[in-house]
Design a protein around this motif. Structure first.
Motif, PDB file in Angstrom:
ATOM      1  N   VAL A 135       0.703  95.851  56.083  1.00  0.00           N
ATOM      2  CA  VAL A 135       0.800  96.784  54.962  1.00  0.00           C
ATOM      3  C   VAL A 135      -0.338  97.788  55.114  1.00  0.00           C
ATOM      4  N   LEU A 136       0.023  99.046  55.350  1.00  0.00           N
ATOM      5  CA  LEU A 136      -0.983 100.101  55.476  1.00  0.00           C
ATOM      6  C   LEU A 136      -1.498 100.544  54.116  1.00  0.00           C
ATOM      7  N   GLY A 137      -0.633 100.457  53.139  1.00  0.00           N
ATOM      8  CA  GLY A 137      -0.995 100.862  51.785  1.00  0.00           C
ATOM      9  C   GLY A 137       0.163 100.583  50.853  1.00  0.00           C
ATOM     10  N   THR A 138      -0.104 100.688  49.582  1.00  0.00           N
ATOM     11  CA  THR A 138       0.920 100.447  48.570  1.00  0.00           C
ATOM     12  C   THR A 138       0.847 101.563  47.533  1.00  0.00           C
ATOM     13  N   VAL A 139       1.977 102.141  47.254  1.00  0.00           N
ATOM     14  CA  VAL A 139       2.069 103.132  46.181  1.00  0.00           C
ATOM     15  C   VAL A 139       2.297 102.324  44.899  1.00  0.00           C
ATOM     16  N   PRO A 140       1.308 102.255  44.018  1.00  0.00           N
ATOM     17  CA  PRO A 140       1.423 101.379  42.846  1.00  0.00           C
ATOM     18  C   PRO A 140       2.481 101.853  41.858  1.00  0.00           C
ATOM     19  N   GLU A 141       3.172 100.884  41.309  1.00  0.00           N
ATOM     20  CA  GLU A 141       4.154 101.119  40.239  1.00  0.00           C
ATOM     21  C   GLU A 141       5.122 102.253  40.560  1.00  0.00           C
ATOM     22  N   ALA A 142       5.531 102.327  41.802  1.00  0.00           N
ATOM     23  CA  ALA A 142       6.418 103.413  42.238  1.00  0.00           C
ATOM     24  C   ALA A 142       7.894 103.059  42.113  1.00  0.00           C
ATOM     25  N   TYR A 143       8.204 101.806  41.892  1.00  0.00           N
ATOM     26  CA  TYR A 143       9.592 101.352  41.924  1.00  0.00           C
ATOM     27  C   TYR A 143       9.920 100.650  40.605  1.00  0.00           C
ATOM     28  N   GLU A 144      11.019 101.070  39.993  1.00  0.00           N
ATOM     29  CA  GLU A 144      11.465 100.450  38.744  1.00  0.00           C
ATOM     30  C   GLU A 144      12.424  99.317  39.067  1.00  0.00           C
ATOM     31  N   HIS A 145      11.875  98.115  39.174  1.00  0.00           N
ATOM     32  CA  HIS A 145      12.657  96.931  39.544  1.00  0.00           C
ATOM     33  C   HIS A 145      13.391  96.407  38.315  1.00  0.00           C
ATOM     34  N   PRO A 146      14.671  96.037  38.451  1.00  0.00           N
ATOM     35  CA  PRO A 146      15.435  95.611  37.279  1.00  0.00           C
ATOM     36  C   PRO A 146      14.939  94.309  36.636  1.00  0.00           C
ATOM     37  N   ARG A 147      14.236  93.470  37.382  1.00  0.00           N
ATOM     38  CA  ARG A 147      13.734  92.200  36.824  1.00  0.00           C
ATOM     39  C   ARG A 147      12.218  92.171  36.658  1.00  0.00           C
ATOM     40  N   HIS A 148      11.492  92.820  37.549  1.00  0.00           N
ATOM     41  CA  HIS A 148      10.037  92.736  37.566  1.00  0.00           C
ATOM     42  C   HIS A 148       9.341  93.944  36.941  1.00  0.00           C
ATOM     43  N   GLY A 149      10.103  94.928  36.518  1.00  0.00           N
ATOM     44  CA  GLY A 149       9.494  96.131  35.961  1.00  0.00           C
ATOM     45  C   GLY A 149       8.910  96.996  37.067  1.00  0.00           C
ATOM     46  N   LEU A 150       7.835  97.691  36.785  1.00  0.00           N
ATOM     47  CA  LEU A 150       7.234  98.587  37.768  1.00  0.00           C
ATOM     48  C   LEU A 150       6.488  97.778  38.827  1.00  0.00           C
ATOM     49  N   VAL A 151       6.875  97.986  40.081  1.00  0.00           N
ATOM     50  CA  VAL A 151       6.233  97.307  41.215  1.00  0.00           C
ATOM     51  C   VAL A 151       5.893  98.356  42.275  1.00  0.00           C
ATOM     52  N   GLY A 152       5.059  97.958  43.204  1.00  0.00           N
ATOM     53  CA  GLY A 152       4.627  98.875  44.240  1.00  0.00           C
ATOM     54  C   GLY A 152       5.601  98.985  45.395  1.00  0.00           C
ATOM     55  N   LEU A 153       5.418 100.057  46.165  1.00  0.00           N
ATOM     56  CA  LEU A 153       6.151 100.272  47.408  1.00  0.00           C
ATOM     57  C   LEU A 153       5.146 100.216  48.554  1.00  0.00           C
ATOM     58  N   HIS A 154       5.363  99.255  49.468  1.00  0.00           N
ATOM     59  CA  HIS A 154       4.498  99.128  50.640  1.00  0.00           C
ATOM     60  C   HIS A 154       4.909 100.115  51.726  1.00  0.00           C
ATOM     61  N   ILE A 155       3.926 100.620  52.419  1.00  0.00           N
ATOM     62  CA  ILE A 155       4.132 101.327  53.678  1.00  0.00           C
ATOM     63  C   ILE A 155       3.695 100.333  54.748  1.00  0.00           C
ATOM     64  N   MET A 156       4.624  99.951  55.627  1.00  0.00           N
ATOM     65  CA  MET A 156       4.341  98.907  56.612  1.00  0.00           C
ATOM     66  C   MET A 156       4.484  99.474  58.018  1.00  0.00           C
ATOM     67  N   TYR A 157       3.679  98.931  58.945  1.00  0.00           N
ATOM     68  CA  TYR A 157       3.657  99.440  60.318  1.00  0.00           C
ATOM     69  C   TYR A 157       3.469  98.321  61.320  1.00  0.00           C
TER      70      TYR A 157
END
Length: 160
Positions: A135-157
């Motif tokens: 995981v290079l980094g995570t964009v916090p609360e970028a994704y509106e998950h239907p069960r978990h609410g706002l979660v991050g999006l990882h950038i992976m390499y």
């Protein structure tokens, strides 16, 4: 489990699980209401190399694409997308498909692979880490998950 390049005739077999996975809204940033035509254009785009996995009976149970992530001087960094029919989850299909696509990317001359937006609650995060992605980094609360609410999006390499 056989893995091969997809043909146009595979799309009708990919679409049902593609639609189920995207409509669930838990792992992909694509619109859950994506039409079949738009989905086909996204997944089966001629700029992508698309693969399918077949079960022992010849049914398509998973698919992936491989494409470049950037252009120009950065064109040797790949991107990929993976989907396994949820009815066949937990059988090693995703791992086999990922290993195949990583090998194909290396053979095609890519130097690394990046995933731009991996939902941090996606169970595949553990698979990617086990295959050498970080995981290079995570964009916090970028994704509106239907069960978990706002979660991050990882950038992976991973380098290849």
């Amino acid at each position: 489990m056989p893995i091969r390049e997809a043909t146009a005739g595979d799309w009708p077999h990919i679409w049902p699980f593609w639609h189920r996975v995207v409509a669930a809204g838990e792992t992909y940033t694509w619109d859950p209401d994506t039409s079949e035509e738009d989905a086909r254009n996204l997944w089966m785009n001629p700029a992508k190399r698309v693969y399918v996995v077949e079960d022992d009976g010849g049914a398509v149970v998973g698919s992936a694409y491989l494409t470049r992530n950037y252009g120009g001087p950065a064109a040797r960094i790949a991107n990929a997308g993976f989907m396994v029919d949820p009815r066949h989850a937990g059988r090693g299909i995703g791992r086999a498909l990922a290993e195949h696509v990583l090998a194909e990317a290396g053979a095609a001359g890519y130097r690394g692979m990046v995933f731009n937006a991996v939902v941090e609650t996606n169970p595949a995060v553990d698979l990617w880490k086990s295959l050498g992605f970080t995981v290079l980094g995570t964009v916090p609360e970028a994704y509106e998950h239907p069960r978990h609410g706002l979660v991050g999006l990882h950038i992976m390499y991973r380098s290849l």
